[in-house]
Scaffold this motif. Structure first.
Motif, PDB file in Angstrom:
ATOM      1  N   VAL A  17      62.656 -17.546 -23.251  1.00 43.08           N
ATOM      2  CA  VAL A  17      62.533 -18.235 -24.454  1.00 43.08           C
ATOM      3  C   VAL A  17      61.184 -18.910 -24.375  1.00 43.08           C
ATOM      4  O   VAL A  17      60.459 -18.838 -25.257  1.00 43.08           O
ATOM      5  CB  VAL A  17      63.598 -19.337 -24.594  1.00 43.08           C
ATOM      6  N   ASN A  18      60.503 -19.387 -23.236  1.00 43.87           N
ATOM      7  CA  ASN A  18      59.214 -20.001 -23.172  1.00 43.87           C
ATOM      8  C   ASN A  18      58.322 -18.945 -23.618  1.00 43.87           C
ATOM      9  O   ASN A  18      57.229 -19.004 -24.188  1.00 43.87           O
ATOM     10  CB  ASN A  18      59.122 -20.587 -21.733  1.00 43.87           C
ATOM     11  N   ALA A  19      58.434 -17.552 -23.007  1.00 40.39           N
ATOM     12  CA  ALA A  19      57.373 -16.569 -23.401  1.00 40.39           C
ATOM     13  C   ALA A  19      57.403 -16.084 -24.809  1.00 40.39           C
ATOM     14  O   ALA A  19      56.484 -16.142 -25.275  1.00 40.39           O
ATOM     15  CB  ALA A  19      57.820 -15.274 -22.245  1.00 40.39           C
ATOM     16  N   GLN A  20      58.694 -16.150 -25.472  1.00 38.66           N
ATOM     17  CA  GLN A  20      58.750 -16.021 -26.479  1.00 38.66           C
ATOM     18  C   GLN A  20      58.073 -17.001 -27.684  1.00 38.66           C
ATOM     19  O   GLN A  20      57.323 -16.438 -28.409  1.00 38.66           O
ATOM     20  CB  GLN A  20      60.399 -15.752 -27.038  1.00 38.66           C
ATOM     21  N   ILE A  21      58.186 -18.087 -27.267  1.00 42.43           N
ATOM     22  CA  ILE A  21      57.517 -19.211 -28.073  1.00 42.43           C
ATOM     23  C   ILE A  21      56.220 -19.069 -28.005  1.00 42.43           C
ATOM     24  O   ILE A  21      55.151 -19.204 -28.935  1.00 42.43           O
ATOM     25  CB  ILE A  21      57.892 -20.526 -27.444  1.00 42.43           C
ATOM     26  N   ARG A  22      55.504 -18.565 -26.624  1.00 43.05           N
ATOM     27  CA  ARG A  22      54.056 -18.566 -26.396  1.00 43.05           C
ATOM     28  C   ARG A  22      53.757 -17.328 -27.299  1.00 43.05           C
ATOM     29  O   ARG A  22      52.518 -17.149 -27.910  1.00 43.05           O
ATOM     30  CB  ARG A  22      53.744 -18.166 -24.904  1.00 43.05           C
ATOM     31  N   ARG A  23      54.307 -16.287 -27.105  1.00 39.95           N
ATOM     32  CA  ARG A  23      54.045 -14.802 -27.840  1.00 39.95           C
ATOM     33  C   ARG A  23      53.949 -15.266 -29.405  1.00 39.95           C
ATOM     34  O   ARG A  23      52.930 -14.603 -30.083  1.00 39.95           O
ATOM     35  CB  ARG A  23      55.034 -13.894 -27.452  1.00 39.95           C
ATOM     36  N   GLU A  24      54.795 -15.679 -29.950  1.00 41.37           N
ATOM     37  CA  GLU A  24      54.879 -16.080 -31.399  1.00 41.37           C
ATOM     38  C   GLU A  24      53.645 -17.004 -31.727  1.00 41.37           C
ATOM     39  O   GLU A  24      53.071 -16.703 -32.817  1.00 41.37           O
ATOM     40  CB  GLU A  24      56.315 -16.670 -31.908  1.00 41.37           C
ATOM     41  N   THR A  25      53.369 -18.012 -30.867  1.00 46.54           N
ATOM     42  CA  THR A  25      52.242 -18.791 -31.246  1.00 46.54           C
ATOM     43  C   THR A  25      50.811 -18.034 -31.296  1.00 46.54           C
ATOM     44  O   THR A  25      49.907 -18.121 -32.072  1.00 46.54           O
ATOM     45  CB  THR A  25      52.270 -19.942 -30.324  1.00 46.54           C
ATOM     46  N   GLU A  26      50.592 -17.297 -30.033  1.00 45.89           N
ATOM     47  CA  GLU A  26      49.444 -16.456 -29.939  1.00 45.89           C
ATOM     48  C   GLU A  26      49.397 -15.383 -31.187  1.00 45.89           C
ATOM     49  O   GLU A  26      48.331 -15.227 -31.857  1.00 45.89           O
ATOM     50  CB  GLU A  26      49.656 -15.681 -28.636  1.00 45.89           C
ATOM     51  N   GLU A  27      50.711 -14.857 -31.589  1.00 43.57           N
ATOM     52  CA  GLU A  27      50.724 -13.918 -32.543  1.00 43.57           C
ATOM     53  C   GLU A  27      50.061 -14.411 -34.123  1.00 43.57           C
ATOM     54  O   GLU A  27      49.260 -13.868 -34.738  1.00 43.57           O
ATOM     55  CB  GLU A  27      52.091 -13.270 -32.996  1.00 43.57           C
ATOM     56  N   ARG A  28      50.751 -15.788 -34.118  1.00 46.68           N
ATOM     57  CA  ARG A  28      50.275 -16.650 -35.314  1.00 46.68           C
ATOM     58  C   ARG A  28      48.802 -16.967 -35.453  1.00 46.68           C
ATOM     59  O   ARG A  28      48.085 -16.638 -36.628  1.00 46.68           O
ATOM     60  CB  ARG A  28      50.963 -17.762 -35.699  1.00 46.68           C
ATOM     61  N   VAL A  29      48.183 -17.329 -34.482  1.00 50.63           N
ATOM     62  CA  VAL A  29      46.937 -17.588 -34.400  1.00 50.63           C
ATOM     63  C   VAL A  29      45.942 -16.330 -34.499  1.00 50.63           C
ATOM     64  O   VAL A  29      45.077 -16.311 -35.271  1.00 50.63           O
ATOM     65  CB  VAL A  29      46.453 -18.240 -32.678  1.00 50.63           C
ATOM     66  N   ALA A  30      46.496 -15.172 -33.984  1.00 52.40           N
ATOM     67  CA  ALA A  30      45.558 -13.867 -34.163  1.00 52.40           C
ATOM     68  C   ALA A  30      45.570 -13.404 -35.730  1.00 52.40           C
ATOM     69  O   ALA A  30      44.599 -12.956 -36.129  1.00 52.40           O
ATOM     70  CB  ALA A  30      46.323 -12.880 -33.300  1.00 52.40           C
ATOM     71  N   ILE A  31      46.903 -13.716 -36.302  1.00 51.24           N
ATOM     72  CA  ILE A  31      46.741 -13.587 -37.761  1.00 51.24           C
ATOM     73  C   ILE A  31      46.136 -14.362 -38.453  1.00 51.24           C
ATOM     74  O   ILE A  31      45.171 -13.851 -39.255  1.00 51.24           O
ATOM     75  CB  ILE A  31      48.464 -13.387 -38.109  1.00 51.24           C
ATOM     76  N   LEU A  32      46.010 -15.570 -38.172  1.00 54.63           N
ATOM     77  CA  LEU A  32      45.224 -16.521 -38.824  1.00 54.63           C
ATOM     78  C   LEU A  32      43.630 -16.381 -38.704  1.00 54.63           C
ATOM     79  O   LEU A  32      42.872 -16.738 -39.356  1.00 54.63           O
ATOM     80  CB  LEU A  32      45.420 -17.971 -38.636  1.00 54.63           C
ATOM     81  N   ALA A  33      43.241 -15.881 -37.330  1.00 52.04           N
ATOM     82  CA  ALA A  33      42.269 -15.594 -37.063  1.00 52.04           C
ATOM     83  C   ALA A  33      41.345 -14.738 -38.164  1.00 52.04           C
ATOM     84  O   ALA A  33      39.966 -14.964 -38.633  1.00 52.04           O
ATOM     85  CB  ALA A  33      41.785 -15.121 -35.760  1.00 52.04           C
ATOM     86  N   ALA A  34      42.101 -13.702 -38.557  1.00 50.06           N
ATOM     87  CA  ALA A  34      41.613 -12.833 -39.484  1.00 50.06           C
ATOM     88  C   ALA A  34      42.080 -13.298 -40.938  1.00 50.06           C
ATOM     89  O   ALA A  34      41.109 -12.696 -41.916  1.00 50.06           O
ATOM     90  CB  ALA A  34      42.301 -11.307 -39.249  1.00 50.06           C
ATOM     91  N   ALA A  35      42.694 -14.262 -41.434  1.00 48.77           N
ATOM     92  CA  ALA A  35      43.050 -14.484 -42.709  1.00 48.77           C
ATOM     93  C   ALA A  35      41.916 -15.802 -43.170  1.00 48.77           C
ATOM     94  O   ALA A  35      41.861 -15.695 -44.408  1.00 48.77           O
ATOM     95  CB  ALA A  35      44.131 -15.321 -42.660  1.00 48.77           C
ATOM     96  N   GLY A  36      41.124 -16.298 -42.227  1.00 50.36           N
ATOM     97  CA  GLY A  36      40.255 -17.009 -42.965  1.00 50.36           C
ATOM     98  C   GLY A  36      40.524 -18.343 -43.008  1.00 50.36           C
ATOM     99  O   GLY A  36      41.577 -19.086 -42.483  1.00 50.36           O
ATOM    100  N   ARG A  37      39.464 -19.487 -43.171  1.00 51.93           N
ATOM    101  CA  ARG A  37      39.608 -20.884 -43.056  1.00 51.93           C
ATOM    102  C   ARG A  37      40.612 -21.366 -43.972  1.00 51.93           C
ATOM    103  O   ARG A  37      41.445 -22.265 -43.563  1.00 51.93           O
ATOM    104  CB  ARG A  37      38.196 -21.365 -43.594  1.00 51.93           C
ATOM    105  N   GLU A  38      40.807 -20.996 -45.313  1.00 54.96           N
ATOM    106  CA  GLU A  38      41.989 -21.580 -46.017  1.00 54.96           C
ATOM    107  C   GLU A  38      43.332 -21.392 -45.327  1.00 54.96           C
ATOM    108  O   GLU A  38      44.015 -22.235 -45.505  1.00 54.96           O
ATOM    109  CB  GLU A  38      41.725 -20.902 -47.257  1.00 54.96           C
TER     110      GLU A  38
END
Length: 151
Positions: A17-38
């Protein structure tokens, strides 16, 4: 020995569960890195409203305790035991970091304040909020040089 405040919930959560939470967080950050400032700004606003595990457990315990008190006052006095049991579990969580609803809430993805902050600061770094810290010594040297030249 009692676990630290930061470590106690992850220590009592399965590693999967800890790993799943970390993985989901890192995936969100990676997606948002490409999505831009807004998109990053919008996500940061969402993070400011996200309930952490402590707040969730407190609200859960308060709700169940009030239900027990209400049932005890209206249905049967035996229900008055329920808030006592809930309080004992809440104390156990405060001391050890575990209580019966914790595994359920963690599997639902409820994060600790530290896990939320990890995402928040990753997004702020992507947005450039800390760029001035990287060049702080260079800026200080430039400012000192300008002051010296003005004299």
């Amino acid at each position: 020995m009692l676990p630290s405040t930061v470590e106690r919930v992850p220590q009592h959560t399965s590693e999967a569960v800890n790993a799943q939470i970390r993985r989901e967080t890192e995936e969100r950050v990676a997606i948002l890195a490409a999505a831009g400032r807004e998109a990053i700004d919008q996500r940061l606003n969402e993070l400011n409203r996200e309930w952490d595990i402590e707040r969730t457990l407190e609200a859960n315990a308060a709700t169940l305790s009030l239900a027990g008190l209400t049932l005890g006052a209206t249905i049967n006095r035996k229900w008055f035991l329920f808030p006592g049991i809930i309080s004992a579990f809440l104390l156990q969580h405060a001391v050890q970091g575990w209580c019966p609803p914790l595994p359920v809430f963690r599997r639902l993805g409820i994060r600790t304040a530290s896990e939320i902050d990890y995402e928040r600061y990753a997004l702020k770094a992507l947005r450039g909020d800390f760029d001035h810290l990287k060049n702080g010594s260079e800026q200080l040297a430039s400012e000192q040089l300008l002051q010296t030249m003005r004299r």
